[in-house]
Design a protein around this motif. Structure first.
Motif, PDB file in Angstrom:
ATOM      1  N   UNK A   1       0.857  -1.174   0.000  1.00 46.45           N
ATOM      2  CA  UNK A   1       0.000   0.000   0.000  1.00 46.45           C
ATOM      3  C   UNK A   1       0.897   1.228   0.000  1.00 46.45           C
ATOM      4  N   UNK A   2       0.598   2.183  -0.907  1.00 49.05           N
ATOM      5  CA  UNK A   2       1.440   3.370  -1.009  1.00 49.05           C
ATOM      6  C   UNK A   2       0.612   4.533  -1.546  1.00 49.05           C
ATOM      7  N   UNK A   3       1.101   5.760  -1.341  1.00 46.05           N
ATOM      8  CA  UNK A   3       0.326   6.936  -1.765  1.00 46.05           C
ATOM      9  C   UNK A   3       0.466   7.273  -3.243  1.00 46.05           C
ATOM     10  N   UNK A   4       1.185   6.461  -3.996  1.00 46.61           N
ATOM     11  CA  UNK A   4       1.491   6.790  -5.392  1.00 46.61           C
ATOM     12  C   UNK A   4       0.902   5.789  -6.376  1.00 46.61           C
ATOM     13  N   UNK A   5      -0.342   5.398  -6.188  1.00 47.50           N
ATOM     14  CA  UNK A   5      -1.000   4.533  -7.154  1.00 47.50           C
ATOM     15  C   UNK A   5      -1.331   3.161  -6.599  1.00 47.50           C
ATOM     16  N   UNK A   6      -1.500   2.239  -7.505  1.00 45.34           N
ATOM     17  CA  UNK A   6      -1.906   0.880  -7.170  1.00 45.34           C
ATOM     18  C   UNK A   6      -0.955   0.236  -6.156  1.00 45.34           C
ATOM     19  N   UNK A   7      -1.486  -0.595  -5.264  1.00 43.73           N
ATOM     20  CA  UNK A   7      -0.631  -1.307  -4.323  1.00 43.73           C
ATOM     21  C   UNK A   7       0.012  -2.556  -4.927  1.00 43.73           C
ATOM     22  N   UNK A   8      -0.279  -2.852  -6.203  1.00 45.98           N
ATOM     23  CA  UNK A   8       0.203  -4.096  -6.815  1.00 45.98           C
ATOM     24  C   UNK A   8       1.123  -3.836  -8.002  1.00 45.98           C
ATOM     25  N   UNK A   9       2.151  -4.667  -8.086  1.00 44.84           N
ATOM     26  CA  UNK A   9       3.013  -4.725  -9.263  1.00 44.84           C
ATOM     27  C   UNK A   9       3.177  -6.203  -9.591  1.00 44.84           C
ATOM     28  N   UNK A  10       2.824  -6.587 -10.812  1.00 44.32           N
ATOM     29  CA  UNK A  10       2.840  -7.993 -11.207  1.00 44.32           C
ATOM     30  C   UNK A  10       3.731  -8.168 -12.433  1.00 44.32           C
ATOM     31  N   UNK A  11       4.540  -9.213 -12.386  1.00 45.95           N
ATOM     32  CA  UNK A  11       5.458  -9.532 -13.480  1.00 45.95           C
ATOM     33  C   UNK A  11       5.180 -10.961 -13.937  1.00 45.95           C
ATOM     34  N   UNK A  12       5.019 -11.152 -15.229  1.00 45.46           N
ATOM     35  CA  UNK A  12       4.857 -12.484 -15.805  1.00 45.46           C
ATOM     36  C   UNK A  12       6.022 -12.783 -16.725  1.00 45.46           C
ATOM     37  N   UNK A  13       6.551 -13.971 -16.633  1.00 49.22           N
ATOM     38  CA  UNK A  13       7.681 -14.332 -17.484  1.00 49.22           C
ATOM     39  C   UNK A  13       8.207 -15.713 -17.185  1.00 49.22           C
ATOM     40  N   UNK A  14       9.525 -15.828 -17.232  1.00 50.38           N
ATOM     41  CA  UNK A  14      10.180 -17.119 -17.013  1.00 50.38           C
ATOM     42  C   UNK A  14      11.352 -16.960 -16.058  1.00 50.38           C
ATOM     43  N   UNK A  15      11.696 -18.064 -15.426  1.00 51.92           N
ATOM     44  CA  UNK A  15      12.958 -18.192 -14.702  1.00 51.92           C
ATOM     45  C   UNK A  15      13.755 -19.278 -15.405  1.00 51.92           C
ATOM     46  N   UNK A  16      15.013 -18.996 -15.642  1.00 50.11           N
ATOM     47  CA  UNK A  16      15.953 -19.998 -16.138  1.00 50.11           C
ATOM     48  C   UNK A  16      16.982 -20.223 -15.041  1.00 50.11           C
ATOM     49  N   UNK A  17      17.050 -21.446 -14.558  1.00 40.77           N
ATOM     50  CA  UNK A  17      17.974 -21.809 -13.487  1.00 40.77           C
ATOM     51  C   UNK A  17      19.099 -22.667 -14.048  1.00 40.77           C
ATOM     52  N   UNK A  18      20.310 -22.464 -13.556  1.00 42.11           N
ATOM     53  CA  UNK A  18      21.406 -23.400 -13.747  1.00 42.11           C
ATOM     54  C   UNK A  18      21.726 -23.966 -12.376  1.00 42.11           C
ATOM     55  N   UNK A  19      21.820 -25.287 -12.323  1.00 36.56           N
ATOM     56  CA  UNK A  19      22.032 -25.967 -11.049  1.00 36.56           C
ATOM     57  C   UNK A  19      23.249 -26.869 -11.133  1.00 36.56           C
ATOM     58  N   UNK A  20      23.780 -27.187  -9.972  1.00 42.74           N
ATOM     59  CA  UNK A  20      24.917 -28.091  -9.877  1.00 42.74           C
ATOM     60  C   UNK A  20      24.650 -29.072  -8.734  1.00 42.74           C
ATOM     61  N   UNK A  21      25.076 -30.307  -8.938  1.00 40.52           N
ATOM     62  CA  UNK A  21      24.937 -31.316  -7.877  1.00 40.52           C
ATOM     63  C   UNK A  21      26.090 -31.125  -6.886  1.00 40.52           C
ATOM     64  N   UNK A  22      25.762 -31.005  -5.618  1.00 40.69           N
ATOM     65  CA  UNK A  22      26.766 -30.861  -4.564  1.00 40.69           C
ATOM     66  C   UNK A  22      26.658 -32.052  -3.618  1.00 40.69           C
ATOM     67  N   UNK A  23      27.504 -32.073  -2.617  1.00 39.70           N
ATOM     68  CA  UNK A  23      27.419 -33.110  -1.596  1.00 39.70           C
ATOM     69  C   UNK A  23      26.116 -33.056  -0.817  1.00 39.70           C
TER      70      UNK A  23
END
Length: 156
Positions: A104-126
């Motif tokens: 909630x804020x005095x400068x407009x809508x209380x919501x910001x929404x982003x749609x897209x993708x996440x690309x993860x790189x992972x590694x196997x550890x102990x």
């Protein structure tokens, strides 16, 4: 591909959103390698970053995930359609994401929404699979971006 690896990696990706939304900083830290490469250039411009996971989640660092998220009233990251590819002890995972951020804020809508993708790189550890890099792709954005900027200032 080993089904156990696919399940473990999908679980890591799911836990990423779950921990972030619940401000479970210890749980989130446990998902990453000690050094993390982040690329949010599609959203913010600039350059990809590489930092220690402690720096990424610091409370006193401008732009850290924790400082920004702690300034928000609520978030919800819906991460779906996880696609996993493994190659020995490395893997990639791509997922759709819708991230809703509320303040909630005095400068407009209380919501910001982003749609897209996440690309993860992972590694196997102990200790199992860990995220070593994350890149956000943007498909659409709606609402008041000031929500995130104000959250970062509020948590200062």
């Amino acid at each position: 591909m080993d089904l156990a690896d696919r399940a473990a990696i999908t679980d890591i990706v799911t836990r990423f959103g779950w921990c972030l939304d619940r401000r479970d900083w210890d749980g989130l830290k446990a998902l990453f390698t000690d050094v993390v490469h982040t690329d949010y250039t599609a959203l913010w411009g600039g350059e990809p970053q590489e930092a220690g996971v402690d720096e990424l989640l610091a409370t006193d660092k401008q732009g850290s995930w924790r400082r920004t998220m702690d300034g928000l009233e609520a978030t919800q990251h819906l991460i779906t359609n996880v696609l996993v590819d493994t190659d020995g002890d490395t893997a990639t995972a791509t997922a759709n994401v819708v991230g809703v951020h509320r303040l909630t804020n005095p400068h407009g809508s209380p919501l910001w929404t982003v749609g897209g993708t996440y690309d993860f790189r992972l590694v196997r550890t102990g200790d199992g699979w860990r995220i070593r890099a994350i890149k956000q792709g943007i498909t659409w954005v709606e609402g008041n971006q000031q929500v995130l900027f104000r959250a970062a200032m509020r948590a200062a």
